[in-house]
Design a protein around this motif. Sequence first.
Motif, short mmCIF file in Angstrom:
data_model
loop_
_atom_site.label_atom_id
_atom_site.label_comp_id
_atom_site.label_asym_id
_atom_site.label_seq_id
_atom_site.Cartn_x
_atom_site.Cartn_y
_atom_site.Cartn_z
N GLU A 198 13.35 -3.46 -7.33
CA GLU A 198 12.35 -3.24 -6.29
C GLU A 198 10.97 -3.50 -6.86
OE1 GLU A 198 12.51 0.04 -3.17
OE2 GLU A 198 10.92 0.77 -4.51
N VAL A 199 10.18 -4.30 -6.15
CA VAL A 199 8.82 -4.63 -6.58
C VAL A 199 7.84 -4.07 -5.55
CG1 VAL A 199 7.22 -6.48 -7.21
CG2 VAL A 199 9.68 -6.77 -7.61
N THR A 200 6.93 -3.23 -6.02
CA THR A 200 5.88 -2.68 -5.16
C THR A 200 4.61 -3.48 -5.35
OG1 THR A 200 6.83 -0.45 -5.28
CG2 THR A 200 4.52 -0.62 -4.60
N ILE A 201 3.98 -3.87 -4.25
CA ILE A 201 2.76 -4.68 -4.30
C ILE A 201 1.68 -3.96 -3.50
CG2 ILE A 201 1.75 -6.93 -3.75
CD1 ILE A 201 4.75 -7.95 -3.74
N ALA A 202 0.55 -3.68 -4.15
CA ALA A 202 -0.53 -2.92 -3.51
C ALA A 202 -1.85 -3.64 -3.69
CB ALA A 202 -0.61 -1.52 -4.10
N ARG A 203 -2.62 -3.74 -2.61
CA ARG A 203 -3.94 -4.36 -2.67
C ARG A 203 -4.99 -3.30 -2.97
NH1 ARG A 203 -8.03 -5.88 1.19
NH2 ARG A 203 -6.81 -4.95 2.89
N GLY A 204 -5.98 -3.65 -3.76
CA GLY A 204 -7.06 -2.73 -4.08
C GLY A 204 -7.93 -2.43 -2.87
N GLY A 205 -8.84 -1.48 -3.05
CA GLY A 205 -9.76 -1.13 -1.98
C GLY A 205 -9.27 -0.03 -1.07
N THR A 206 -8.26 0.75 -1.49
CA THR A 206 -7.71 1.79 -0.62
C THR A 206 -8.71 2.90 -0.32
OG1 THR A 206 -6.75 2.88 -2.57
CG2 THR A 206 -5.33 1.37 -1.33
N THR A 216 6.87 -3.89 -0.21
CA THR A 216 8.00 -3.73 -1.12
C THR A 216 8.96 -4.89 -0.91
OG1 THR A 216 7.80 -1.32 -1.08
CG2 THR A 216 9.86 -2.24 -1.89
N VAL A 217 9.30 -5.57 -1.99
CA VAL A 217 10.29 -6.64 -1.93
C VAL A 217 11.32 -6.38 -3.03
CG1 VAL A 217 8.67 -8.34 -1.00
CG2 VAL A 217 8.91 -8.11 -3.47
N ARG A 218 12.40 -7.15 -3.02
CA ARG A 218 13.45 -6.96 -4.01
C ARG A 218 13.80 -8.31 -4.62
NH1 ARG A 218 16.56 -2.76 -5.52
NH2 ARG A 218 15.61 -1.42 -3.94
N THR A 219 14.03 -8.33 -5.92
CA THR A 219 14.35 -9.58 -6.60
C THR A 219 15.77 -10.03 -6.25
OG1 THR A 219 15.16 -8.44 -8.58
CG2 THR A 219 12.83 -9.04 -8.53
N GLY A 220 15.96 -11.36 -6.26
CA GLY A 220 17.27 -11.93 -6.02
C GLY A 220 18.11 -11.98 -7.28
N ALA A 221 19.23 -12.65 -7.20
CA ALA A 221 20.16 -12.72 -8.34
C ALA A 221 19.52 -13.40 -9.55
CB ALA A 221 21.43 -13.46 -7.93
N ASP A 222 18.57 -14.32 -9.29
CA ASP A 222 17.90 -15.02 -10.39
C ASP A 222 16.61 -14.34 -10.81
OD1 ASP A 222 16.41 -15.54 -8.16
OD2 ASP A 222 16.22 -17.70 -8.51
N GLY A 223 16.35 -13.13 -10.26
CA GLY A 223 15.15 -12.39 -10.61
C GLY A 223 13.92 -12.79 -9.81
N SER A 224 14.06 -13.71 -8.86
CA SER A 224 12.89 -14.21 -8.14
C SER A 224 12.57 -13.35 -6.92
CB SER A 224 13.12 -15.66 -7.70
OG SER A 224 14.15 -15.73 -6.74
N PHE A 225 11.30 -13.37 -6.53
CA PHE A 225 10.85 -12.75 -5.29
C PHE A 225 9.66 -13.53 -4.77
CE2 PHE A 225 8.29 -10.73 -8.54
CZ PHE A 225 7.03 -10.55 -7.97
N THR A 226 9.45 -13.45 -3.47
CA THR A 226 8.37 -14.19 -2.82
C THR A 226 7.53 -13.23 -2.00
OG1 THR A 226 9.69 -16.22 -2.71
CG2 THR A 226 7.82 -16.05 -1.20
N VAL A 227 6.22 -13.43 -2.06
CA VAL A 227 5.29 -12.60 -1.29
C VAL A 227 4.25 -13.50 -0.63
CG1 VAL A 227 3.91 -12.18 -3.37
CG2 VAL A 227 3.63 -10.70 -1.40
N THR A 228 3.93 -13.20 0.62
CA THR A 228 2.84 -13.88 1.32
C THR A 228 1.65 -12.94 1.35
OG1 THR A 228 4.37 -15.18 2.68
CG2 THR A 228 2.10 -14.96 3.47
N TRP A 229 0.54 -13.36 0.79
CA TRP A 229 -0.62 -12.50 0.63
C TRP A 229 -1.37 -12.37 1.95
CZ3 TRP A 229 0.26 -10.62 -3.97
CH2 TRP A 229 0.85 -11.42 -4.94
N PRO A 230 -1.50 -11.16 2.49
CA PRO A 230 -2.14 -11.00 3.80
C PRO A 230 -3.66 -11.11 3.76
CG PRO A 230 -1.46 -8.86 2.95
CD PRO A 230 -0.93 -9.89 1.99
N GLU A 231 -4.27 -10.72 2.64
CA GLU A 231 -5.73 -10.69 2.53
C GLU A 231 -6.14 -11.11 1.12
OE1 GLU A 231 -7.82 -9.93 4.92
OE2 GLU A 231 -6.49 -9.05 6.43
N PRO A 232 -7.39 -11.58 0.95
CA PRO A 232 -7.89 -11.80 -0.41
C PRO A 232 -8.08 -10.46 -1.12
CG PRO A 232 -9.25 -12.92 1.25
CD PRO A 232 -8.36 -11.97 1.99
N GLY A 233 -8.14 -10.51 -2.43
CA GLY A 233 -8.41 -9.30 -3.20
C GLY A 233 -7.58 -9.23 -4.47
#
Length: 264
Positions: A198-206, A216-233
């Motif tokens: 499980e990978v937790t991703i948090a943007r600064g400025g809270t 929160t995303v989860r890695t696949g069998a090859d360890g990869s994960f993909t995230v689409t960034w909603p905002e700059p930061g």
Amino acid sequence: MKKRIALIAALAAFALPMSAQAHRAWLAPTSTVLSGTDAWVGFDGGQSNGVFIADHAAMRLDGLTITAPDGSSAQAENTMVGKYRSTFDLHLTQTGTYRIANVSGGVMVSYKQGGEAKRWRGAEADMAANIPADATEVVATRSNSRTETFVTLGEPSAITPTGQGIELVPVTHPNDLAAGEAATFKLVRDGRPAADLEVTIARGGTRYRDNPEEMTVRTGADGSFTVTWPEPGLYWMNASVRTPASGDQLAYSAAYNGVVEVLP
């Protein structure tokens, strides 16, 4: 002694909480992408409930390792450790990508001797010589923690994993991220794909918004994960793993904290 340590460590591993650490560790750079052939970047390091908010404890920099684009070691300058944050500067003199990491590892052992609780921490090879023969309630865990960020001067360059602990292996370069675009990374554990983490991703400025906006995303069998960034930061990424002892293998605990900048 070795079998006794492994057996007790197996029981202790199940009793520990799965949270990697009580507070979030981070290294925040003043810039991540720079032009030219010579530049300076400053860094803050701390541990806090909210990422990039220096309100709990400064990061100890005993394990600070800076890898220059050519693979050589670079040195931090103007280092200072304050109450809530540590700071240092880095002089960039090579074009390419610098890897700035604070790394710790080894074996942590707690035990009792004559009814008195004691602790020892050091290299696994030195453990047997440092744990008394009459020690009881021995709990041993092999650990590795990495907190890192990346800075590029000019064109990005390759990032080579060390093969120790949890590491980020870029598919998308960590200094080539833009809001609204997808990025893919791989996590490896001791050089092998770290599947189903499980990978937790948090943007600064809270501090300035009500919604923490964590993903929160989860890695696949090859360890990869993909995230689409909603905002700059600045974004903080965390993954951790804990496994019980098995046979002669000690219990194992590893954590990864990465910081990347997403540009508009």
